[in-house]
Design a protein around this motif. Structure first.
Motif, PDB file in Angstrom:
ATOM      1  N   THR A  19       0.930  -1.250  -0.072  1.00 17.33           N
ATOM      2  CA  THR A  19       0.050  -0.177   0.135  1.00 17.33           C
ATOM      3  C   THR A  19       0.923   1.213   0.101  1.00 17.33           C
ATOM      4  OG1 THR A  19      -0.041  -0.014   2.320  1.00 17.33           O
ATOM      5  CG2 THR A  19      -2.002  -1.159   1.160  1.00 17.33           C
ATOM      6  N   ASP A  20       0.305   2.431  -0.179  1.00 16.96           N
ATOM      7  CA  ASP A  20       0.940   3.719  -0.351  1.00 16.96           C
ATOM      8  C   ASP A  20       1.795   3.805   1.003  1.00 16.96           C
ATOM      9  OD1 ASP A  20       0.277   4.169  -2.898  1.00 16.96           O
ATOM     10  OD2 ASP A  20      -1.425   5.443  -2.074  1.00 16.96           O
ATOM     11  N   ASP A  21       1.183   3.543   2.253  1.00 18.81           N
ATOM     12  CA  ASP A  21       1.989   3.928   3.464  1.00 18.81           C
ATOM     13  C   ASP A  21       2.782   2.551   3.684  1.00 18.81           C
ATOM     14  OD1 ASP A  21       0.430   1.717   4.020  1.00 18.81           O
ATOM     15  OD2 ASP A  21      -0.664   3.050   5.779  1.00 18.81           O
ATOM     16  N   GLY A  22       2.932   1.835   2.931  1.00 15.30           N
ATOM     17  CA  GLY A  22       3.973   0.446   3.203  1.00 15.30           C
ATOM     18  C   GLY A  22       3.639  -0.255   4.543  1.00 15.30           C
ATOM     19  N   ALA A  23       2.537   0.035   4.974  1.00 11.19           N
ATOM     20  CA  ALA A  23       2.247  -0.688   6.347  1.00 11.19           C
ATOM     21  C   ALA A  23       1.448  -1.878   6.220  1.00 11.19           C
ATOM     22  CB  ALA A  23       1.228   0.395   7.340  1.00 11.19           C
ATOM     23  N   THR A  40      -7.862  -8.301  -0.765  1.00 12.32           N
ATOM     24  CA  THR A  40      -7.577  -8.305   0.670  1.00 12.32           C
ATOM     25  C   THR A  40      -6.416  -7.806   0.936  1.00 12.32           C
ATOM     26  OG1 THR A  40      -6.304 -10.524   0.354  1.00 12.32           O
ATOM     27  CG2 THR A  40      -8.714 -10.766   0.836  1.00 12.32           C
ATOM     28  N   TYR A  41      -6.369  -7.078   2.309  1.00 10.82           N
ATOM     29  CA  TYR A  41      -5.363  -6.548   2.659  1.00 10.82           C
ATOM     30  C   TYR A  41      -4.838  -7.336   4.043  1.00 10.82           C
ATOM     31  CZ  TYR A  41      -6.875  -2.465   0.124  1.00 10.82           C
ATOM     32  OH  TYR A  41      -7.092  -1.807  -1.187  1.00 10.82           O
ATOM     33  N   GLU A  42      -3.327  -7.453   3.940  1.00  9.05           N
ATOM     34  CA  GLU A  42      -2.431  -8.100   4.887  1.00  9.05           C
ATOM     35  C   GLU A  42      -1.891  -7.129   5.704  1.00  9.05           C
ATOM     36  OE1 GLU A  42       1.199 -11.054   4.818  1.00  9.05           O
ATOM     37  OE2 GLU A  42      -0.607 -11.785   3.556  1.00  9.05           O
ATOM     38  N   THR A  43      -1.735  -7.133   7.020  1.00 12.70           N
ATOM     39  CA  THR A  43      -1.202  -6.094   7.688  1.00 12.70           C
ATOM     40  C   THR A  43      -0.682  -6.848   8.949  1.00 12.70           C
ATOM     41  OG1 THR A  43      -3.039  -5.763   9.390  1.00 12.70           O
ATOM     42  CG2 THR A  43      -2.567  -4.183   7.474  1.00 12.70           C
ATOM     43  N   VAL A  44       0.658  -6.289   9.665  1.00 11.75           N
ATOM     44  CA  VAL A  44       1.035  -7.121  10.866  1.00 11.75           C
ATOM     45  C   VAL A  44       0.263  -6.727  12.016  1.00 11.75           C
ATOM     46  CG1 VAL A  44       2.985  -6.845  12.460  1.00 11.75           C
ATOM     47  CG2 VAL A  44       3.368  -6.698   9.937  1.00 11.75           C
ATOM     48  N   GLU A  45      -0.072  -7.741  12.672  1.00  7.44           N
ATOM     49  CA  GLU A  45      -0.790  -7.706  13.773  1.00  7.44           C
ATOM     50  C   GLU A  45       0.082  -7.148  15.327  1.00  7.44           C
ATOM     51  OE1 GLU A  45      -4.104 -10.173  16.612  1.00  7.44           O
ATOM     52  OE2 GLU A  45      -2.625 -11.390  15.329  1.00  7.44           O
ATOM     53  N   GLN A  46      -0.224  -6.083  15.780  1.00 10.49           N
ATOM     54  CA  GLN A  46       0.735  -5.716  16.685  1.00 10.49           C
ATOM     55  C   GLN A  46      -0.312  -5.866  18.157  1.00 10.49           C
ATOM     56  OE1 GLN A  46       1.542  -1.705  16.014  1.00 10.49           O
ATOM     57  NE2 GLN A  46       3.634  -2.260  14.847  1.00 10.49           N
ATOM     58  N   MET A  47       0.579  -6.313  19.017  1.00 14.13           N
ATOM     59  CA  MET A  47      -0.067  -6.619  20.433  1.00 14.13           C
ATOM     60  C   MET A  47      -0.116  -5.230  20.834  1.00 14.13           C
ATOM     61  SD  MET A  47      -0.318  -9.709  20.716  1.00 14.13           S
ATOM     62  CE  MET A  47      -0.664  -9.920  22.314  1.00 14.13           C
TER      63      MET A  47
END
Length: 168
Positions: A19-23, A40-47
């Protein structure tokens, strides 16, 4: 990945890009059963980070709360919104790099003061006065003296009291 149209589990990725923000990563998928496409969008899950307050209670870490405290400390100083945002991001990164799920307000305050000390001494003293809850003028003066001693040892230009008044 389950198809949102026919609920089939058989899908394939046809395209992936940041994505544009790289997140996150945007993925185009196609269902092998019905042939329809979806994204779909895949993101890192942060605790979530919990903050342990001075009274022992706990609440979720809030970048907005941190940002508003910094804005108050930096009011009428030559500090940009981007510099404030950089401090907020730096503090959160330090907490996450320690792999802690809980952090005390003392640790957060120390991280912020370290950053402000490098950026602007007046904002540092403003933040320290609220964070350290100075009980009297003596404790406030002790903090100022420590800051001035640190300034002398680091080789920074020493200002007179009048210079500091004109600077504000």
């Amino acid at each position: 990945m389950k198809c949102p149209y026919c609920s089939s589990q058989d899908t394939k990725v046809t395209d992936s890009r940041d994505t544009d923000d790289g997140a996150s990563i945007r993925r185009r998928r196609q269902c092998l059963s019905c042939g329809r496409r979806f994204t779909t969008y895949e993101t890192v899950e942060q605790m979530p980070i919990r903050v342990i307050k001075k009274d022992g209670s706990r609440e979720l870490f809030s970048k907005n709360k941190l940002r508003s405290g910094l804005i108050r400390a930096c009011e009428k100083r030559n500090i940009t919104s981007q510099q404030i945002e950089n401090i907020v991001e730096s503090v959160e990164r330090k907490i996450r790099n320690d792999f802690k799920q809980e952090v005390s307000t003392v640790e957060i305050g120390n991280f912020v003061m370290d950053e402000l000390k490098k950026l602007d001494q007046v904002a540092y003293v403003r933040f320290a006065s609220v964070y350290r809850e100075f009980k009297d003028i003596g404790s406030f003066m002790d903090e100022l003296q420590a800051l001035m001693n640190n300034q002398k040892h680091s080789g920074e230009k020493e200002f007179s009291h009048e210079d500091k008044l004109h600077e504000q």
